[in-house]
Enzyme design. Structure first.
Site, mmCIF file in Angstrom:
data_model
loop_
_atom_site.group_PDB
_atom_site.id
_atom_site.type_symbol
_atom_site.label_atom_id
_atom_site.label_comp_id
_atom_site.label_asym_id
_atom_site.label_seq_id
_atom_site.Cartn_x
_atom_site.Cartn_y
_atom_site.Cartn_z
ATOM 1 N N ASP A 142 0.820 -1.214 0.000
ATOM 2 C CA ASP A 142 0.000 0.000 0.000
ATOM 3 C C ASP A 142 0.853 1.263 0.000
ATOM 4 O OD1 ASP A 142 0.921 -0.515 2.569
ATOM 5 O OD2 ASP A 142 -1.044 -0.888 3.415
ATOM 6 N N ASN A 156 -7.612 -2.526 14.267
ATOM 7 C CA ASN A 156 -9.001 -2.794 13.869
ATOM 8 C C ASN A 156 -9.102 -4.012 12.947
ATOM 9 O OD1 ASN A 156 -7.910 -1.839 11.523
ATOM 10 N ND2 ASN A 156 -9.324 -0.130 11.255
ATOM 11 N N HIS A 164 -7.325 -4.530 10.180
ATOM 12 C CA HIS A 164 -7.046 -4.333 8.755
ATOM 13 C C HIS A 164 -5.772 -5.052 8.333
ATOM 14 C CE1 HIS A 164 -4.694 -0.274 9.428
ATOM 15 N NE2 HIS A 164 -3.836 -1.260 9.321
ATOM 16 N N GLU A 221 -9.697 -1.842 5.248
ATOM 17 C CA GLU A 221 -10.301 -1.498 6.525
ATOM 18 C C GLU A 221 -11.555 -2.348 6.761
ATOM 19 O OE1 GLU A 221 -8.559 0.207 8.454
ATOM 20 O OE2 GLU A 221 -8.263 2.292 7.879
HETATM 21 C C1 F6R Z 1 1.488 -1.484 6.139
HETATM 22 C C2 F6R Z 1 0.134 -2.044 6.212
HETATM 23 C C3 F6R Z 1 -0.649 -2.038 7.462
HETATM 24 C C4 F6R Z 1 0.186 -2.317 8.717
HETATM 25 C C5 F6R Z 1 -0.694 -2.194 9.969
HETATM 26 C C6 F6R Z 1 0.094 -2.381 11.231
HETATM 27 O O1 F6R Z 1 2.016 -1.627 4.834
HETATM 28 O O2 F6R Z 1 -0.343 -2.488 5.229
HETATM 29 O O3 F6R Z 1 -1.683 -2.983 7.365
HETATM 30 O O4 F6R Z 1 0.724 -3.603 8.640
HETATM 31 O O5 F6R Z 1 -1.298 -0.941 9.983
HETATM 32 O O6 F6R Z 1 0.990 -1.316 11.377
HETATM 33 P P1 F6R Z 1 2.061 -1.329 12.549
HETATM 34 O O7 F6R Z 1 3.008 -2.420 12.218
HETATM 35 O O8 F6R Z 1 2.713 0.021 12.456
HETATM 36 O O9 F6R Z 1 1.336 -1.558 13.820
#
Ligand code: F6R
Length: 254
Positions: free
Chosen positions: A79, A147, A149, A154
Site C-alpha cells: 500500500d 481494527n 485491517h 479497513e
Molecule cells: C502497512 C500495512 C498495514 C500495517 C498495519 C500495522 O504496509 O499495510 O496494514 O501492517 O497498519 O501497522 P504497525 O506495524 O505500524 O502496527
C-alpha cells in the site's frame, strides 16, 4: 534459549507464539530467508509499519554478512498513502528505502511500489493491479491494524476486493499518527492491494506484536471470516502462518 512458547497447526493455519517481539520477528525473517534461498527469484509481498522493522533489520544483516542475495527477487508493496511521493519521508516508498532497500541488494527494476503522487490515482491503481495480475506472489508478509485491517483493507472490505483507493478509518489515522516524520496529519486516503490480491499469494505470513494487537488477533484467528475484521479472511487461505509474541497472543482462548 527457546523463545517459542507455543506451536499449533491445523489444515490451513500455523500459529507460533514467541516470548518476545524480537524472537517472533527473527522467525519471520528466517522464513523469508528460507524462501529466497530455495527460490532466489521469489516474488515477495512486503508490508510497512512498525511491526516489520526488526524483520527488515535481520534481512539487512543477512545481506551484509553475505548470507543471502536478494538481487533476483521481486517485491510488491501492499500500500501507499495518496498524495505522497517516494521522496516524502512519510511515504511507504521512503520507509522501504530506509528500512530495507538502501542497505540490501534488491534490484530497483524488480521493486514494485505504488506511486502515491501519480497525477491520476485511479490510473495508478489500475497500473498496479495489472502488474499484480501478471505476477504470482510467493510469500506475502503482513502486519495487522488494531481494527483488524490488512494492507489498508479497513473493516467493511469485501473478500473479493482488488487494488483500489480507500479511505482510512479514524482508528487507523490515530494509530499511524505517531509514526509520522514530517507530516502533522496522516493522509486520509491510500491505495492498497485488495483482500483477493493478498489471498492470491502462495503463502502468507503475518506478524503481530504488542498488547495493542491482542484483540485483533483474537478476532482474526477465532472468529469466522467476516468483513468487520478483514484479517479473519485469512482463515480461508490454505497456507497462512501466524507469528505472534506473547502480548499479542494474550487473548487467544487456547
Ligand atoms: C502497512 C500495512 C498495514 C500495517 C498495519 C500495522 O504496509 O499495510 O496494514 O501492517 O497498519 O501497522 P504497525 O506495524 O505500524 O502496527
Amino acid at each position: 534459549m527457546n523463545d517459542l512458547l507455543l506451536k499449533q497447526s491445523n489444515n490451513s493455519a500455523k500459529i507460533e507464539v514467541f516470548a518476545t517481539a524480537q524472537a517472533a520477528s527473527e522467525a519471520v525473517a528466517d522464513r523469508i530467508l528460507a524462501t529466497v534461498r530455495s527460490n532466489p527469484k521469489a516474488v515477495l509481498g512486503l508490508a510497512t509499519g512498525q511491526t516489520p522493522r526488526r524483520v527488515y533489520a535481520k534481512l539487512v544483516d543477512a545481506v551484509k554478512n553475505g548470507q543471502i542475495s536478494f538481487s533476483e527477487a521481486t517485491t510488491f508493496n501492499l500500500d501507499e498513502y495518496c498524495g505522497l511521493s517516494a521522496s516524502h519521508a512519510d511515504s511507504f516508498a521512503a520507509y522501504m528505502q530506509r528500512e530495507l532497500f538502501a542497505a540490501t541488494d534488491f534490484d530497483g527494476d524488480k521493486i514494485n511500489l505504488i506511486d502515491g503522487a501519480a497525477p491520476d490515482m485511479h490510473a495508478e491503481a489500475k497500473r498496479y493491479a495489472q502488474l499484480l495480475a501478471a505476477s504470482q506472489i510467493d510469500l506475502q508478509l503482513l502486519g495487522i491494524g488494531t481494527n483488524g485491517h490488512i494492507g489498508f483493507n479497513e473493516p467493511g472490505s469485501s473478500s473479493d476486493s482488488r487494488v483500489r483507493i480507500v479511505e482510512l478509518s479514524e482508528e487507523t489515522l490515530n494509530a499511524n499518527q505517531p509514526t509520522l516524520i514530517e507530516l502533522e496529519e496522516v493522509p486520509g486516503k491510500a491505495i492498497t492491494m485488495g483482500i483477493a490480491d493478498i489471498l492470491g499469494a502462495r503463502e502468507i505470513i503475518i506478524l503481530a506484536t504488542g498488547a495493542a494487537k491482542a484483540e485483533a488477533m483474537r478476532r482474526s484467528i477465532e472468529d469466522l471470516p467476516h468483513a468487520a475484521c478483514p484479517a479473519s479472511y485469512l482463515s480461508s487461505h490454505g497456507n497462512v502462518h501466524w507469528f505472534l509474541d506473547a502480548d499479542s497472543a494474550a487473548l487467544l482462548s487456547k
